[in-house]
Design a protein around this motif. Structure first.
Motif, PDB file in Angstrom:
ATOM      1  N   SER A   8      38.119  43.492  47.019  1.00  0.00           N
ATOM      2  CA  SER A   8      38.047  44.916  46.907  1.00  0.00           C
ATOM      3  C   SER A   8      36.606  44.744  45.823  1.00  0.00           C
ATOM      4  O   SER A   8      36.434  46.034  45.783  1.00  0.00           O
ATOM      5  CB  SER A   8      39.113  45.562  46.169  1.00  0.00           C
ATOM      6  OG  SER A   8      39.337  45.063  44.850  1.00  0.00           O
ATOM      7  N   GLY A   9      36.085  43.788  45.816  1.00  0.00           N
ATOM      8  CA  GLY A   9      34.881  43.830  44.902  1.00  0.00           C
ATOM      9  C   GLY A   9      34.467  42.450  44.663  1.00  0.00           C
ATOM     10  O   GLY A   9      35.069  41.593  45.073  1.00  0.00           O
ATOM     11  N   GLY A  43      41.760  44.339  40.038  1.00  0.00           N
ATOM     12  CA  GLY A  43      41.338  45.019  41.220  1.00  0.00           C
ATOM     13  C   GLY A  43      42.168  46.509  41.535  1.00  0.00           C
ATOM     14  O   GLY A  43      43.236  46.280  41.117  1.00  0.00           O
ATOM     15  N   THR A  44      41.610  47.500  41.980  1.00  0.00           N
ATOM     16  CA  THR A  44      42.109  48.690  42.209  1.00  0.00           C
ATOM     17  C   THR A  44      43.521  48.480  43.023  1.00  0.00           C
ATOM     18  O   THR A  44      44.510  49.090  42.762  1.00  0.00           O
ATOM     19  CB  THR A  44      41.130  49.727  42.657  1.00  0.00           C
ATOM     20  OG1 THR A  44      40.159  49.976  41.665  1.00  0.00           O
ATOM     21  CG2 THR A  44      41.911  51.015  42.949  1.00  0.00           C
ATOM     22  N   PRO A  45      43.359  47.799  44.105  1.00  0.00           N
ATOM     23  CA  PRO A  45      44.521  47.508  44.905  1.00  0.00           C
ATOM     24  C   PRO A  45      45.840  46.896  44.204  1.00  0.00           C
ATOM     25  O   PRO A  45      46.789  47.449  44.267  1.00  0.00           O
ATOM     26  CB  PRO A  45      44.267  46.597  46.073  1.00  0.00           C
ATOM     27  CG  PRO A  45      42.845  46.555  46.103  1.00  0.00           C
ATOM     28  CD  PRO A  45      42.214  46.985  44.562  1.00  0.00           C
ATOM     29  N   ALA A  61      39.496  41.912  41.550  1.00  0.00           N
ATOM     30  CA  ALA A  61      38.808  42.158  42.840  1.00  0.00           C
ATOM     31  C   ALA A  61      38.160  41.389  43.647  1.00  0.00           C
ATOM     32  O   ALA A  61      38.424  41.445  45.030  1.00  0.00           O
ATOM     33  CB  ALA A  61      37.723  43.463  42.134  1.00  0.00           C
TER      34      ALA A  61
END
Length: 119
Positions: free
Chosen positions: A20-21, A27-29, A15
């Motif tokens: 994204s974090g 990371g979710t992406p 992330a």
């Protein structure tokens, strides 16, 4: 007709690296990209010459953090009634211990490659 893929989480997949974090876990992406890649492979039986698929929707619950060095196996299964121009895939990710990492659905549309690129 389902497809799977196995990945090891690296620093580039976190992330933090993806913006994204701010924690160094998968990371979710990146997870979505891995799941989408599985749907692309799973969609191949539904396309013919000159045809491809494009992603149209992602509905995903990211359930568990995976640290750098962790392994993730992703899978994509077409819905039982998959046919025609719209395809829905049940997607899932599990970690090296088999614990669920994510679950959801990804939709893809079957398109003519040349017409799509021509806009």
């Amino acid at each position: 007709m389902g497809e799977t893929g196995e990945y090891e989480v690296t620093d580039a997949d976190t992330a933090v690296a993806l913006g994204s974090g701010d924690v160094p876990v998968l990371g979710t992406p990146r997870l979505i990209a891995w799941l989408e890649a599985a749907t692309v492979r799973a969609a191949q039986p539904f396309t013919g010459p000159g045809r491809t698929t494009v992603g149209t929707a992602v509905r995903l619950r990211h359930l568990r953090a995976t640290p750098v060095g962790g392994r993730v196996t992703v899978s994509a299964e077409p819905a039982p009634d998959a046919s025609g121009g719209r395809l829905t895939f049940a997607v899932r990710a599990v970690d090296g211990s088999g614990a669920p990492v994510a679950e959801g659905e990804i939709d893809r549309a079957v398109v003519d490659r040349e017409a799509f690129l021509a806009g």
